[in-house]
Design an enzyme around this catalytic site. Structure first.
Site, PDB file in Angstrom:
ATOM      1  N   ASP A 161       0.823  -1.275  -0.127  1.00 14.19           N
ATOM      2  CA  ASP A 161      -0.093   0.167  -0.106  1.00 14.19           C
ATOM      3  C   ASP A 161       0.826   1.243   0.034  1.00 14.19           C
ATOM      4  OD1 ASP A 161      -1.877   1.989   0.771  1.00 14.19           O
ATOM      5  OD2 ASP A 161      -3.189   0.441   1.568  1.00 14.19           O
ATOM      6  N   ARG A 216      -0.774   4.302   0.347  1.00 12.51           N
ATOM      7  CA  ARG A 216      -1.378   5.680   0.406  1.00 12.51           C
ATOM      8  C   ARG A 216      -0.974   6.375   1.436  1.00 12.51           C
ATOM      9  NH1 ARG A 216      -7.205   2.873   0.839  1.00 12.51           N
ATOM     10  NH2 ARG A 216      -5.947   1.095   1.579  1.00 12.51           N
TER      11      ARG A 216
END
Ligand SMILES: [Zn+2]
Length: 416
Positions: free
Chosen positions: A328, A330
């Site tokens: 990830d 983000r």
């Protein structure tokens, strides 16, 4: 951000100005006048006090428009009648240099904040715009039809339209504050940003006096249900979702993930909460495919579906990591800034199961009450792989957490 106001000492009052006529920026100063305007114009280079230019990723399209001869380089925006439809702030967080590091809290009100500088010829542009809209979603119409929502003629019309205030927010990064959030030195952050964009912004490494960077990335859009001023009042029930862009599901209805059903469920919860006398907020961040981008995301889909044994929940994160190198990207560290811009100190109902979002929000000093999961009946069959893998990895669930054996059994569709 109780207890963090002492950090005002972080302001570097010794900052040099950017160009010869560039006003200094004192990030986190309590008033707009003391903070100073953010000037990213390419029109008068001597006025610039930031690295990068306005409009995030769209700055590249602006360059194309100039290259194509469609846009005059010295065009100045006519901002007549463009001011915000709603009054937002200032809030105490605006004067805390650590509470907000990735947007300009004064970015919606440059005309009223810096009238003298604008009159003196400085090209100061808004980085935030606030307007009104009616949003019409088939899921909300269905909720009305099934009696889960009742139109009130004010917030929710009989036609199914919900009335909202929405704000578009461009990224404005205070590099010392961003570095601190990510636990690296400012010098290291600057060097890596410079190197990993192929040397796009040399000032990152040559102009340490310029502390503010307008990065060429997507921003955020915030939808507010009810009165935006209520967001700062912890006694008014706040229903909120922070959502990361997923074009495939959000717009096109792809069934491999829970993004759109969770988003529309959040909007339904926001409307219901506001009708109870509360207020609702959905913050939408342009971070497509966990900020890995859609090409990487689609590659991962294929890798998942073609792997030996098929698409199973126990291999969900491994396949992403094989292609992208990380699970990830983000990094929710900057996400709470927009909540602080609205003066939020308490979220009564957080419509998210993500432990990363929860940790970032509570870690930034915002109290979170109840966490609202996506109802099981809204999870598309092929998205079971994703949601079960996430629950096993730490996502909030009021039900049982799937174990390794259960994850091996949760299987998605094949490619054909
Ligand atoms: Zn999705």
């Amino acid at each position: 951000m109780s207890g963090e106001h002492k950090s005002l000492g972080h302001i570097r009052l010794t900052s040099h100005s950017g160009g010869v006529d560039a006003p200094p920026i004192h990030w986190g100063a309590p008033t707009a006048a003391e903070r100073g305007p953010v000037i990213g114009t390419t029109g008068v280079r001597a006025h610039r006090n930031v690295i990068g230019t306005h409009s995030g990723s769209y700055s590249v399209y602006r360059a194309l428009a100039v290259a194509a001869g469609a846009l005059a380089r010295d065009h100045r925006a006519d901002l007549t009648n463009t001011s915000p439809t709603d009054h937002i702030g200032p809030y105490p967080q605006w004067g805390d240099p650590k509470a907000i590091v990735s947007l300009d809290p004064w970015g919606a009100t440059v005309a009223e904040s810096f009238p003298d500088k604008i009159a003196a010829g400085y090209d100061i542009r808004p980085t935030i715009a606030v307007t009104k809209a009616h949003v019409i979603l088939p899921e909300i119409a269905e909720a009305i039809e099934k009696g889960r929502l009742v139109p009130d003629g004010k917030l929710l019309l009989p036609s199914g339209a919900a009335l909202v205030t929405k704000a578009a927010v461009e990224p404005v990064w205070h590099l010392p504050g961003v570095a601190e959030r990510f636990g690296c030195s400012e010098a290291e952050l600057r060097r890596v940003l410079f190197e990993e964009t192929g040397g796009m912004y040399p000032e990152l490494v040559t102009r340490s006096d310029l502390e503010v960077f307008l990065p060429p990335i997507g921003g955020q859009t915030v939808y507010v249900f009810g009165d935006a001023r209520d967001l700062a009042d912890p006694t008014v029930e706040l229903t909120a979702r922070v959502h990361d862009e997923c074009n495939g599901s959000d717009v096109f209805g792809s069934d491999i993930c829970t993004c759109r059903p969770y988003l529309t469920h959040a909007i339904e919860e926001c409307i219901r909460g506001t009708q109870r006398g509360g207020v609702g907020l959905v913050a939408y961040s342009r971070k497509e495919g966990r900020a890995l981008g859609e090409v990487t995301k689609f590659l991962v889909y294929n890798a998942r579906k073609r792997q030996e044994g098929g698409d199973t929940a126990d291999q969900y994160f491994a396949r992403t990591e094989c292609v992208a190198g990380v699970q990830d990207m983000r990094f929710q560290e900057l996400m709470p800034d927009v909540l602080h811009w609205f003066g939020i100190t308490k979220i009564h109902r957080l419509v998210s199961m993500s432990n990363m979002k929860y940790d970032a929000i509570t870690g930034s000093g915002i109290e979170v009450g109840e966490r609202v999961n996506i109802p099981d009946e809204l999870v598309p069959a092929d998205a079971r792989v994703e949601i079960d893998a996430k629950m096993a990895a730490g996502y909030f669930t009021p039900g049982p957490v799937p174990d390794a054996e259960a994850l091996r059994k949760v299987k998605g569709r094949g490619l054909e």
